[in-house]
Design an enzyme around this catalytic site. Structure first.
Site, PDB file in Angstrom:
ATOM      1  N   LYS A  35      69.655 101.551  54.796  1.00  0.00           N
ATOM      2  CA  LYS A  35      69.907 100.599  55.879  1.00  0.00           C
ATOM      3  C   LYS A  35      70.177 101.358  57.182  1.00  0.00           C
ATOM      4  O   LYS A  35      70.399 102.576  57.175  1.00  0.00           O
ATOM      5  CB  LYS A  35      71.101  99.714  55.527  1.00  0.00           C
ATOM      6  CG  LYS A  35      72.394 100.486  55.289  1.00  0.00           C
ATOM      7  CD  LYS A  35      73.541  99.589  54.904  1.00  0.00           C
ATOM      8  CE  LYS A  35      74.809 100.407  54.675  1.00  0.00           C
ATOM      9  NZ  LYS A  35      75.989  99.564  54.466  1.00  0.00           N
ATOM     10  N   ARG A 133      84.611  90.442  51.480  1.00  0.00           N
ATOM     11  CA  ARG A 133      83.557  90.518  52.490  1.00  0.00           C
ATOM     12  C   ARG A 133      82.409  89.679  51.956  1.00  0.00           C
ATOM     13  O   ARG A 133      82.494  88.461  51.881  1.00  0.00           O
ATOM     14  CB  ARG A 133      83.186  91.981  52.765  1.00  0.00           C
ATOM     15  CG  ARG A 133      82.369  92.201  54.018  1.00  0.00           C
ATOM     16  CD  ARG A 133      82.077  93.672  54.263  1.00  0.00           C
ATOM     17  NE  ARG A 133      81.213  94.266  53.249  1.00  0.00           N
ATOM     18  CZ  ARG A 133      80.706  95.492  53.320  1.00  0.00           C
ATOM     19  NH1 ARG A 133      81.008  96.280  54.352  1.00  0.00           N
ATOM     20  NH2 ARG A 133      79.921  95.966  52.370  1.00  0.00           N
ATOM     21  N   HIS A 165      80.894  95.358  45.424  1.00  0.00           N
ATOM     22  CA  HIS A 165      81.086  96.518  46.301  1.00  0.00           C
ATOM     23  C   HIS A 165      82.565  96.889  46.325  1.00  0.00           C
ATOM     24  O   HIS A 165      83.436  96.012  46.375  1.00  0.00           O
ATOM     25  CB  HIS A 165      80.607  96.194  47.715  1.00  0.00           C
ATOM     26  CG  HIS A 165      80.480  97.399  48.597  1.00  0.00           C
ATOM     27  ND1 HIS A 165      79.631  98.450  48.297  1.00  0.00           N
ATOM     28  CD2 HIS A 165      81.080  97.725  49.773  1.00  0.00           C
ATOM     29  CE1 HIS A 165      79.715  99.357  49.249  1.00  0.00           C
ATOM     30  NE2 HIS A 165      80.593  98.954  50.150  1.00  0.00           N
ATOM     31  N   ARG A 223      74.562 103.252  44.028  1.00  0.00           N
ATOM     32  CA  ARG A 223      73.967 102.969  45.334  1.00  0.00           C
ATOM     33  C   ARG A 223      74.541 103.902  46.402  1.00  0.00           C
ATOM     34  O   ARG A 223      75.211 103.452  47.339  1.00  0.00           O
ATOM     35  CB  ARG A 223      74.241 101.525  45.757  1.00  0.00           C
ATOM     36  CG  ARG A 223      73.826 100.432  44.800  1.00  0.00           C
ATOM     37  CD  ARG A 223      74.026  99.055  45.461  1.00  0.00           C
ATOM     38  NE  ARG A 223      75.325  98.918  46.078  1.00  0.00           N
ATOM     39  CZ  ARG A 223      76.388  98.359  45.492  1.00  0.00           C
ATOM     40  NH1 ARG A 223      76.305  97.885  44.251  1.00  0.00           N
ATOM     41  NH2 ARG A 223      77.533  98.267  46.134  1.00  0.00           N
ATOM     42  N   TYR A 266      82.792 111.542  86.284  1.00  0.00           N
ATOM     43  CA  TYR A 266      83.560 110.395  86.750  1.00  0.00           C
ATOM     44  C   TYR A 266      85.060 110.590  86.574  1.00  0.00           C
ATOM     45  O   TYR A 266      85.519 111.104  85.551  1.00  0.00           O
ATOM     46  CB  TYR A 266      83.138 109.137  85.994  1.00  0.00           C
ATOM     47  CG  TYR A 266      81.748 108.645  86.324  1.00  0.00           C
ATOM     48  CD1 TYR A 266      81.404 108.286  87.626  1.00  0.00           C
ATOM     49  CD2 TYR A 266      80.778 108.539  85.340  1.00  0.00           C
ATOM     50  CE1 TYR A 266      80.129 107.832  87.932  1.00  0.00           C
ATOM     51  CE2 TYR A 266      79.502 108.084  85.630  1.00  0.00           C
ATOM     52  CZ  TYR A 266      79.183 107.732  86.935  1.00  0.00           C
ATOM     53  OH  TYR A 266      77.920 107.287  87.230  1.00  0.00           O
ATOM     54  N   CYS A 313      78.946 110.469  80.313  1.00  0.00           N
ATOM     55  CA  CYS A 313      78.270 109.436  81.090  1.00  0.00           C
ATOM     56  C   CYS A 313      77.197 108.760  80.229  1.00  0.00           C
ATOM     57  O   CYS A 313      77.002 109.106  79.067  1.00  0.00           O
ATOM     58  CB  CYS A 313      77.641 110.050  82.338  1.00  0.00           C
ATOM     59  SG  CYS A 313      78.804 111.003  83.332  1.00  0.00           S
ATOM     60  N   MET A 314      76.486 107.814  80.824  1.00  0.00           N
ATOM     61  CA  MET A 314      75.483 107.084  80.065  1.00  0.00           C
ATOM     62  C   MET A 314      74.378 107.988  79.528  1.00  0.00           C
ATOM     63  O   MET A 314      73.919 107.819  78.397  1.00  0.00           O
ATOM     64  CB  MET A 314      74.865 105.976  80.925  1.00  0.00           C
ATOM     65  CG  MET A 314      73.828 105.142  80.181  1.00  0.00           C
ATOM     66  SD  MET A 314      73.122 103.831  81.185  1.00  0.00           S
ATOM     67  CE  MET A 314      74.522 102.730  81.316  1.00  0.00           C
TER      68      MET A 314
END
Length: 382
Positions: A35, A133, A165, A223, A266, A313-314
């Site tokens: 996944k 869950r 699980h 798993r 920044y 930063c980005m």
């Protein structure tokens, strides 16, 4: 290297890890959890390596992931377990994707897709044994079993698995482990009494941590997920012989000398203590480098480790090289297996107060995955 950064994925390491986990699992079958783009390693290439390593099945959270595997040529059995109401399940059924249900509502949607396509769905029923869950509460479990058996008699589904699980398998000795295994045994007994637990029905509850430490949890199938990619499910117990598969690298961008007292990035959270050389690393929080790695996480540059200097930063962050040499285009290693002294993903996780799952799965799609098969390499966008 033609891009600012690469996530280099060692497919031989993935094969090694799967083979090791399969050996630890004894006679249990192994379903590789792939996944989230195979935990950030690239869905199809990593899945192929998982199967080559000895897994007989694959597991995905979402149907779309399973369909992408089918489109990529993967023919092995695939289970998708996180379904929401209203999904178009017909494509999944036609692609022979096994599906999971935790309540009668989803079971009905799966059956409807089976009727529309004229195919029988291989069905796994999930019991909630204490994680609260996914899964069916044990009080409602007999009704879910009865509904599934009615649909099986109709030919809409074939019960192929019973599963759950574990919440705390990565905390050795946690009291919930024993309670959950007892609850799973109770769910299995109810299924057996109802006639839904024949020898062809696979029982599975073990994740990575249970695979390596809990023989009593292995049942018919394990798993593993994070361990497949060489990251320990229980770091305090060691690496279990696993090999980290991902190495994240970048090429230095701008390199420049700045005077003492220069504020960096920044908010000027970092100020140079003397004249120094700064190097720009072209990766940022848009690529999955956590913003709170600011001033904490280390990278390997110029033969030494350097702490991120100033705010992430980005698209970039800075490192302080002091008087050491660095040129634009030089390789900087953020994390890898540690063979050359670089930080590992586990070190990044420990430094940032998270888990390795988050470190590797956050690496974004701007970073190409480059796949190594021993000495041969190929590049493919994730």
């Amino acid at each position: 290297m033609t891009t600012p950064a690469q996530a280099r994925v060692d497919l031989a390491a993935i094969r090694h890890n799967v083979a090791l986990l399969k050996e630890l699992a004894g006679g249990a079958e192994l379903m590789g959890a792939v996944k989230a783009d195979a935990y950030g390693h690239g869905l199809v290439p990593a899945s192929e390596a998982v199967l080559q390593g000895g897994a007989s099945r694959l597991g995905t959270a979402f149907v779309g992931e399973a369909l992408a595997l089918r489109e990529g040529g993967v023919t092995a059995p695939i289970l998708s377990w996180l379904l929401t109401p209203g999904e178009p399940l017909d494509d999944a059924v036609q692609a022979d994707v096994e599906l999971s249900a935790s309540d009668e509502g989803m079971l009905g949607e799966i059956a409807a897709a089976a009727r529309r396509t004229g195919r029988t769905v291989k069905l796994h029923l999930e019991a909630d044994t204490g994680m609260s869950r996914g899964g069916c509460p044990l009080a409602a479990w007999p009704a879910l079993l009865a509904a599934a058996l009615r649909l099986q008699a109709e030919g809409a589904v074939a019960i192929a698995g019973l599963w759950s699980h574990l919440a705390c398998a990565d905390i050795p000795g946690h009291p919930s482990i024993g309670r959950q295994l007892e609850a799973f045994e109770a769910a299995l007994k109810l299924a057996e009494q109802a006639g839904a637990a024949g020898s062809h029905v696979i029982r599975h509850i073990a994740n990575s941590a249970a695979t390596v430490t809990l023989p009593e949890a292995r049942y018919d199938l394990v798993r593993p997920g994070i361990a497949i990619y060489g990251l320990s499910p229980i770091p305090e117990l060691g690496d279990f012989g696993l090999r980290q598969a991902m190495t994240l690298v970048a090429r230095a961008g701008l390199v420049k000398r700045v005077p003492e007292g220069s504020g960096v990035s920044y908010a000027h959270l970092y100020v140079t203590g003397r004249e120094t050389t700064l190097g720009l690393v072209p990766l940022g929080y848009a690529d999955g480098i956590l913003r709170h790695a600011t001033g904490k996480a280390e990278v390997l540059a110029g033969g030494r480790r350097r702490t991120i200097a100033g705010r992430v930063c980005m698209d970039q962050f800075m490192i302080d090289m002091g008087d050491d040499a660095l040129s634009a285009g030089d390789e900087i290693v953020l994390f890898g297996p540690g063979d050359e002294g670089e930080p590992t993903a586990q070190e990044w996780a420990d430094t940032l107060g998270t888990i390795t799952h988050e470190i590797v799965t956050r690496i974004g799609s701007r970073v190409p995955r480059v796949y190594a098969h021993r000495t041969r390499s190929t590049s493919r966008r994730a």
